[in-house]
Design a protein around this motif. Structure first.
Motif, PDB file in Angstrom:
ATOM      1  N   VAL A 200       0.817  -1.212   0.000  1.00  0.00           N
ATOM      2  CA  VAL A 200       0.000   0.000   0.000  1.00  0.00           C
ATOM      3  C   VAL A 200       0.851   1.261   0.000  1.00  0.00           C
ATOM      4  O   VAL A 200       0.354   2.351  -0.310  1.00  0.00           O
ATOM      5  N   GLY A 201       2.124   1.175   0.367  1.00  0.00           N
ATOM      6  CA  GLY A 201       2.969   2.361   0.466  1.00  0.00           C
ATOM      7  C   GLY A 201       2.812   3.033   1.820  1.00  0.00           C
ATOM      8  O   GLY A 201       2.490   2.381   2.826  1.00  0.00           O
ATOM      9  N   PRO A 202       3.025   4.349   1.903  1.00  0.00           N
ATOM     10  CA  PRO A 202       2.917   5.053   3.200  1.00  0.00           C
ATOM     11  C   PRO A 202       1.507   4.930   3.783  1.00  0.00           C
ATOM     12  O   PRO A 202       0.510   5.015   3.067  1.00  0.00           O
ATOM     13  N   GLN A 203       1.436   4.756   5.099  1.00  0.00           N
ATOM     14  CA  GLN A 203       0.153   4.642   5.785  1.00  0.00           C
ATOM     15  C   GLN A 203       0.240   5.383   7.115  1.00  0.00           C
ATOM     16  O   GLN A 203       1.314   5.509   7.714  1.00  0.00           O
ATOM     17  N   MET A 204      -0.909   5.851   7.567  1.00  0.00           N
ATOM     18  CA  MET A 204      -0.983   6.563   8.849  1.00  0.00           C
ATOM     19  C   MET A 204      -1.365   5.580   9.941  1.00  0.00           C
ATOM     20  O   MET A 204      -2.363   4.874   9.843  1.00  0.00           O
ATOM     21  N   ILE A 205      -0.543   5.533  11.003  1.00  0.00           N
ATOM     22  CA  ILE A 205      -0.737   4.598  12.101  1.00  0.00           C
ATOM     23  C   ILE A 205      -1.094   5.374  13.363  1.00  0.00           C
ATOM     24  O   ILE A 205      -0.409   6.338  13.734  1.00  0.00           O
TER      25      ILE A 205
ATOM     26  N   VAL B 242       9.656  -5.210   6.064  1.00  0.00           N
ATOM     27  CA  VAL B 242      10.712  -4.231   6.338  1.00  0.00           C
ATOM     28  C   VAL B 242      10.068  -2.885   6.647  1.00  0.00           C
ATOM     29  O   VAL B 242       9.297  -2.359   5.833  1.00  0.00           O
ATOM     30  N   ASN B 243      10.387  -2.330   7.817  1.00  0.00           N
ATOM     31  CA  ASN B 243       9.923  -1.011   8.224  1.00  0.00           C
ATOM     32  C   ASN B 243      10.961   0.019   7.761  1.00  0.00           C
ATOM     33  O   ASN B 243      12.036   0.136   8.347  1.00  0.00           O
ATOM     34  N   HIS B 244      10.626   0.766   6.709  1.00  0.00           N
ATOM     35  CA  HIS B 244      11.572   1.719   6.128  1.00  0.00           C
ATOM     36  C   HIS B 244      11.533   3.079   6.813  1.00  0.00           C
ATOM     37  O   HIS B 244      12.373   3.931   6.522  1.00  0.00           O
ATOM     38  N   THR B 245      10.593   3.304   7.715  1.00  0.00           N
ATOM     39  CA  THR B 245      10.407   4.627   8.304  1.00  0.00           C
ATOM     40  C   THR B 245      11.380   4.895   9.441  1.00  0.00           C
ATOM     41  O   THR B 245      11.937   5.989   9.550  1.00  0.00           O
TER      42      THR B 245
END
Length: 244
Positions: A54-59, A114-117
């Motif tokens: 999904v790409g970037p997401q708000m958590i 993989v958490n790229h943030t």
């Protein structure tokens, strides 16, 4: 290279080509005239999944604030498995047969998230175990038999039921799946039975990701990994040996 050597090489190839076309005594010459017959089969396969992230997401965090995360998921290798089953085959004509092959597929897919943030990349892994029960419906087109071999092409549909899946996994697949399969093989006529090695490619039709799985997670830290994927397409390379 002189002319005599060229003539010798040409003669050798001529003899080999003639021998390759020689008729030999056929094993089980009437086996293909059976109207219907049964058999068993065993084999191995390679499983893979193609994900659409999904790409970037708000958590949402525990304090109610939101932070943007970018997480990717991938099956980083083709994972092997094995399959076993039985078959029933109906002779339609000289060149066409219809085959039903109930089969069990067992395997495990290795997934990497993989958490790229975050400043330091954080990896999570999941062993997605699969146990499928299927009933392949195949149409076989066979060439004329020559000596003790007969090549063929096969195409069909393979509906499956997934017997595995846990609620505490990051991702979960749907219980049902439908594969389109295409392949080729060769009938080998041995003295006491017919051996049929076959190689085929199978790929699923539609999205096989269980989108409702996120609603059953008890660990909120897993949600961002589960929501990182919006589509999953499964596929297999299958090598099977049929004994008929």
């Amino acid at each position: 290279m002189d002319r005599r050597a060229l003539c010798l090489i040409y003669a050798l190839f001529l003899v080999l080509s003639v021998n390759a076309q020689e008729r030999k005594v056929e094993n089980r010459p009437y086996v293909d005239l059976r109207h219907f017959h049964f058999g068993v089969h065993v084999g191995t396969h390679l499983q893979d999944i193609e994900f659409v992230n999904v790409g970037p997401q708000m958590i949402e965090q525990e304090d109610g604030s939101y932070v943007e995360k970018l997480i990717s998921c991938d099956q980083d290798r083709w994972d092997p498995g094995f399959n076993v089953g039985v078959l029933g085959e109906l002779r339609l004509s000289t060149h066409f047969q219809f085959r039903i092959a109930p089969t069990m597929y067992f395997g495990t897919r290795h997934l990497t998230f993989v958490n790229h943030t975050d400043e330091k990349l954080v990896d999570e892994h999941q062993e997605l175990k699969t146990a499928y029960i299927s009933t392949a419906l195949d149409l076989i087109f066979a060439a004329p038999r020559f000596n003790n071999h007969r090549p063929y092409l096969v195409a069909g549909l393979n509906p499956m039921i997934n017997l595995s899946g846990r609620d505490n996994d990051f991702l979960k697949l749907k219980r049902t799946d439908l594969f389109l399969e295409l392949g080729a093989g060769c009938d080998l006529y041995l003295p006491f039975f017919k051996l049929r090695p076959e190689l085929k490619f199978m790929f699923s039709l539609g999205n096989k990701l269980d989108m409702d799985h996120v609603n059953h997670l008890k660990n909120r830290n897993m949600i961002m990994y589960t929501n990182s994927v919006k589509k999953a397409s499964t596929k297999m390379f299958v090598l099977t040996f049929y004994f008929e």
